[in-house]
Design a protein around this motif. Structure first.
Motif, PDB file in Angstrom:
ATOM      1  N   PHE A  21       0.816  -1.211   0.000  1.00 34.79           N
ATOM      2  CA  PHE A  21       0.000   0.000   0.000  1.00 34.79           C
ATOM      3  C   PHE A  21       0.856   1.271   0.000  1.00 34.79           C
ATOM      4  O   PHE A  21       1.881   1.359   0.675  1.00 34.79           O
ATOM      5  N   PHE A  22       0.354   2.250  -0.761  1.00 35.53           N
ATOM      6  CA  PHE A  22       0.979   3.564  -0.872  1.00 35.53           C
ATOM      7  C   PHE A  22      -0.081   4.617  -0.521  1.00 35.53           C
ATOM      8  O   PHE A  22      -1.141   4.654  -1.140  1.00 35.53           O
ATOM      9  N   PHE A  23       0.225   5.447   0.458  1.00 41.36           N
ATOM     10  CA  PHE A  23      -0.716   6.465   0.932  1.00 41.36           C
ATOM     11  C   PHE A  23      -0.385   7.785   0.249  1.00 41.36           C
ATOM     12  O   PHE A  23       0.728   8.296   0.366  1.00 41.36           O
ATOM     13  N   LEU A  24      -1.349   8.336  -0.465  1.00 44.61           N
ATOM     14  CA  LEU A  24      -1.129   9.508  -1.305  1.00 44.61           C
ATOM     15  C   LEU A  24      -1.523  10.788  -0.573  1.00 44.61           C
ATOM     16  O   LEU A  24      -2.655  10.915  -0.096  1.00 44.61           O
ATOM     17  N   VAL A  25      -0.575  11.731  -0.494  1.00 46.78           N
ATOM     18  CA  VAL A  25      -0.834  13.016   0.166  1.00 46.78           C
ATOM     19  C   VAL A  25      -0.198  14.140  -0.638  1.00 46.78           C
ATOM     20  O   VAL A  25       0.658  13.912  -1.495  1.00 46.78           O
ATOM     21  N   GLY A  26      -0.594  15.366  -0.334  1.00 46.87           N
ATOM     22  CA  GLY A  26       0.118  16.524  -0.838  1.00 46.87           C
ATOM     23  C   GLY A  26       1.388  16.685  -0.025  1.00 46.87           C
ATOM     24  O   GLY A  26       1.411  16.407   1.177  1.00 46.87           O
ATOM     25  N   ALA A  27       2.475  17.122  -0.658  1.00 41.92           N
ATOM     26  CA  ALA A  27       3.762  17.188   0.031  1.00 41.92           C
ATOM     27  C   ALA A  27       3.737  18.124   1.239  1.00 41.92           C
ATOM     28  O   ALA A  27       4.518  17.941   2.183  1.00 41.92           O
ATOM     29  N   ASP A  28       2.848  19.108   1.244  1.00 43.50           N
ATOM     30  CA  ASP A  28       2.737  19.998   2.407  1.00 43.50           C
ATOM     31  C   ASP A  28       2.418  19.207   3.676  1.00 43.50           C
ATOM     32  O   ASP A  28       2.771  19.627   4.783  1.00 43.50           O
ATOM     33  N   CYS A  29       1.745  18.077   3.510  1.00 48.98           N
ATOM     34  CA  CYS A  29       1.384  17.244   4.668  1.00 48.98           C
ATOM     35  C   CYS A  29       2.612  16.704   5.394  1.00 48.98           C
ATOM     36  O   CYS A  29       2.532  16.361   6.585  1.00 48.98           O
ATOM     37  N   LEU A  30       3.736  16.615   4.697  1.00 49.96           N
ATOM     38  CA  LEU A  30       4.945  16.092   5.334  1.00 49.96           C
ATOM     39  C   LEU A  30       5.326  16.921   6.557  1.00 49.96           C
ATOM     40  O   LEU A  30       5.947  16.418   7.488  1.00 49.96           O
ATOM     41  N   PHE A  31       4.946  18.190   6.559  1.00 53.58           N
ATOM     42  CA  PHE A  31       5.327  19.082   7.651  1.00 53.58           C
ATOM     43  C   PHE A  31       4.333  19.052   8.811  1.00 53.58           C
ATOM     44  O   PHE A  31       4.528  19.748   9.810  1.00 53.58           O
ATOM     45  N   SER A  32       3.276  18.260   8.675  1.00 55.91           N
ATOM     46  CA  SER A  32       2.309  18.152   9.770  1.00 55.91           C
ATOM     47  C   SER A  32       2.070  16.707  10.211  1.00 55.91           C
ATOM     48  O   SER A  32       1.439  16.470  11.237  1.00 55.91           O
ATOM     49  N   MET A  33       2.595  15.750   9.460  1.00 57.54           N
ATOM     50  CA  MET A  33       2.282  14.345   9.740  1.00 57.54           C
ATOM     51  C   MET A  33       2.764  13.885  11.105  1.00 57.54           C
ATOM     52  O   MET A  33       2.197  12.968  11.695  1.00 57.54           O
ATOM     53  N   GLU A  34       3.813  14.518  11.630  1.00 59.00           N
ATOM     54  CA  GLU A  34       4.294  14.150  12.969  1.00 59.00           C
ATOM     55  C   GLU A  34       3.243  14.410  14.046  1.00 59.00           C
ATOM     56  O   GLU A  34       3.258  13.773  15.103  1.00 59.00           O
ATOM     57  N   SER A  35       2.320  15.346  13.752  1.00 55.88           N
ATOM     58  CA  SER A  35       1.282  15.676  14.731  1.00 55.88           C
ATOM     59  C   SER A  35      -0.002  14.885  14.506  1.00 55.88           C
ATOM     60  O   SER A  35      -0.956  15.027  15.266  1.00 55.88           O
ATOM     61  N   TRP A  36      -0.032  14.050  13.463  1.00 55.39           N
ATOM     62  CA  TRP A  36      -1.195  13.212  13.224  1.00 55.39           C
ATOM     63  C   TRP A  36      -1.263  12.139  14.317  1.00 55.39           C
ATOM     64  O   TRP A  36      -0.287  11.873  15.014  1.00 55.39           O
ATOM     65  N   LYS A  37      -2.414  11.530  14.421  1.00 57.10           N
ATOM     66  CA  LYS A  37      -2.601  10.460  15.390  1.00 57.10           C
ATOM     67  C   LYS A  37      -1.707   9.264  15.041  1.00 57.10           C
ATOM     68  O   LYS A  37      -1.765   8.732  13.922  1.00 57.10           O
ATOM     69  N   CYS A  38      -0.853   8.872  15.965  1.00 61.49           N
ATOM     70  CA  CYS A  38       0.017   7.695  15.815  1.00 61.49           C
ATOM     71  C   CYS A  38       0.790   7.674  14.489  1.00 61.49           C
ATOM     72  O   CYS A  38       0.654   6.737  13.685  1.00 61.49           O
ATOM     73  N   PRO A  39       1.619   8.692  14.226  1.00 60.72           N
ATOM     74  CA  PRO A  39       2.349   8.733  12.952  1.00 60.72           C
ATOM     75  C   PRO A  39       3.263   7.529  12.739  1.00 60.72           C
ATOM     76  O   PRO A  39       3.414   7.063  11.608  1.00 60.72           O
ATOM     77  N   GLN A  40       3.862   7.019  13.824  1.00 64.05           N
ATOM     78  CA  GLN A  40       4.745   5.865  13.700  1.00 64.05           C
ATOM     79  C   GLN A  40       4.017   4.679  13.079  1.00 64.05           C
ATOM     80  O   GLN A  40       4.529   3.999  12.185  1.00 64.05           O
ATOM     81  N   ARG A  41       2.793   4.451  13.530  1.00 67.70           N
ATOM     82  CA  ARG A  41       2.018   3.315  13.025  1.00 67.70           C
ATOM     83  C   ARG A  41       1.604   3.531  11.570  1.00 67.70           C
ATOM     84  O   ARG A  41       1.535   2.578  10.782  1.00 67.70           O
ATOM     85  N   LEU A  42       1.330   4.773  11.209  1.00 63.23           N
ATOM     86  CA  LEU A  42       1.002   5.070   9.811  1.00 63.23           C
ATOM     87  C   LEU A  42       2.199   4.773   8.915  1.00 63.23           C
ATOM     88  O   LEU A  42       2.074   4.073   7.897  1.00 63.23           O
ATOM     89  N   PHE A  43       3.371   5.280   9.289  1.00 66.45           N
ATOM     90  CA  PHE A  43       4.564   5.077   8.470  1.00 66.45           C
ATOM     91  C   PHE A  43       4.952   3.600   8.376  1.00 66.45           C
ATOM     92  O   PHE A  43       5.525   3.164   7.378  1.00 66.45           O
ATOM     93  N   GLN A  44       4.663   2.826   9.411  1.00 67.30           N
ATOM     94  CA  GLN A  44       4.993   1.403   9.393  1.00 67.30           C
ATOM     95  C   GLN A  44       4.045   0.606   8.499  1.00 67.30           C
ATOM     96  O   GLN A  44       4.413  -0.451   7.987  1.00 67.30           O
ATOM     97  N   SER A  45       2.830   1.106   8.327  1.00 69.31           N
ATOM     98  CA  SER A  45       1.804   0.333   7.628  1.00 69.31           C
ATOM     99  C   SER A  45       1.786   0.547   6.117  1.00 69.31           C
ATOM    100  O   SER A  45       1.113  -0.192   5.395  1.00 69.31           O
ATOM    101  N   CYS A  46       2.527   1.560   5.629  1.00 72.02           N
ATOM    102  CA  CYS A  46       2.475   1.844   4.192  1.00 72.02           C
ATOM    103  C   CYS A  46       3.642   2.736   3.794  1.00 72.02           C
ATOM    104  O   CYS A  46       4.339   3.292   4.634  1.00 72.02           O
ATOM    105  N   GLN A  47       3.803   2.867   2.491  1.00 74.01           N
ATOM    106  CA  GLN A  47       4.726   3.858   1.949  1.00 74.01           C
ATOM    107  C   GLN A  47       3.933   5.131   1.647  1.00 74.01           C
ATOM    108  O   GLN A  47       2.723   5.083   1.463  1.00 74.01           O
ATOM    109  N   ILE A  48       4.626   6.253   1.591  1.00 76.79           N
ATOM    110  CA  ILE A  48       3.982   7.542   1.361  1.00 76.79           C
ATOM    111  C   ILE A  48       4.368   8.074  -0.016  1.00 76.79           C
ATOM    112  O   ILE A  48       5.551   8.092  -0.372  1.00 76.79           O
ATOM    113  N   ILE A  49       3.379   8.476  -0.777  1.00 74.05           N
ATOM    114  CA  ILE A  49       3.614   9.200  -2.032  1.00 74.05           C
ATOM    115  C   ILE A  49       3.203  10.649  -1.791  1.00 74.05           C
ATOM    116  O   ILE A  49       2.046  10.922  -1.471  1.00 74.05           O
ATOM    117  N   ALA A  50       4.154  11.556  -1.902  1.00 70.44           N
ATOM    118  CA  ALA A  50       3.889  12.971  -1.628  1.00 70.44           C
ATOM    119  C   ALA A  50       4.007  13.780  -2.918  1.00 70.44           C
ATOM    120  O   ALA A  50       5.076  13.831  -3.538  1.00 70.44           O
TER     121      ALA A  50
END
Length: 204
Positions: A101-130
């Motif tokens: 799985f690849f999670f698609l976001v706008g690159a601006d989200c990279l600067f806020s993802m650390e404040s998302w709920k459980c970012p570690q678990r998100l990054f472990q569960s998929c790759q990110i396309i920014a």
């Protein structure tokens, strides 16, 4: 293994900017499909002017109904309550273990993802396309990518995407003021919006 892109959003309503981003990402990264997942209730947005989840889901489904490379899932709507990306990606991983799985976001989200709920678990569960806008500082994006990779083991792919000055907010405002949204929203979605009389008044 199948390669599936996941694109979440309020989709209130879905428009051509969403679809162009999904299609370009699918092509750029040789994904088998893009799955669009409308939120049930985003904790990041006010709810007053957001249509009911089932209506946004139906519009999204209509938008991709003629494209076999895209699907619309009601996973978050069935779950109900606030929507957290890590929960969605973990659930997809458990349901489809033979899928990458690849999670698609706008690159601006990279600067806020650390404040998302459980970012570690998100990054472990998929790759990110920014998706990086044309006028963005690519060096700054690369630095943030490396920072997240070091802190969370995040696997992030940047790709350049054209600037599309279009938003769901603008679409709703155009409808409210009686302006055309033709060519900005798929025809099937326009017909449904007109049939239901959506967005003509504040608060729907």
């Amino acid at each position: 293994m199948k390669r599936i892109g996941v694109m979440g959003g309020t989709f209130n309503p879905i428009h051509i900017g969403h679809l162009m981003l999904a299609e370009c990402a699918r092509d750029e990264f040789s994904l088998d499909q893009i799955w669009l997942i409308p939120t049930a209730c985003s904790y990041m947005k006010k709810q007053e002017d957001i249509l009911a989840p089932k209506e946004r889901y139906h519009m999204t489904e209509l938008a991709v109904s003629d494209n076999e490379k895209m699907r619309c899932l009601d996973l978050e709507i069935r779950r109900g309550g606030y929507t957290y990306s890590y929960e969605t990606m973990e659930e997809l991983g458990k349901s489809f273990p033979e899928t990458e799985f690849f999670f698609l976001v706008g690159a601006d989200c990279l600067f806020s993802m650390e404040s998302w709920k459980c970012p570690q678990r998100l990054f472990q569960s998929c790759q990110i396309i920014a998706a990086v806008r044309e006028n963005a500082d690519m060096g700054k994006m690369e630095a943030k990518k490396q920072e997240l990779s070091k802190a969370f083991g995040a696997r992030i792919h940047l790709f350049a995407f054209r600037n599309i000055e279009l938003s769901s907010t603008e679409i709703r405002e155009r409808i409210r003021f009686g302006k055309s949204i033709r060519y900005l929203v798929p025809d099937r979605v326009i017909s449904y919006i007109e049939e239901k009389g959506f967005y003509k008044n504040e608060g729907n």
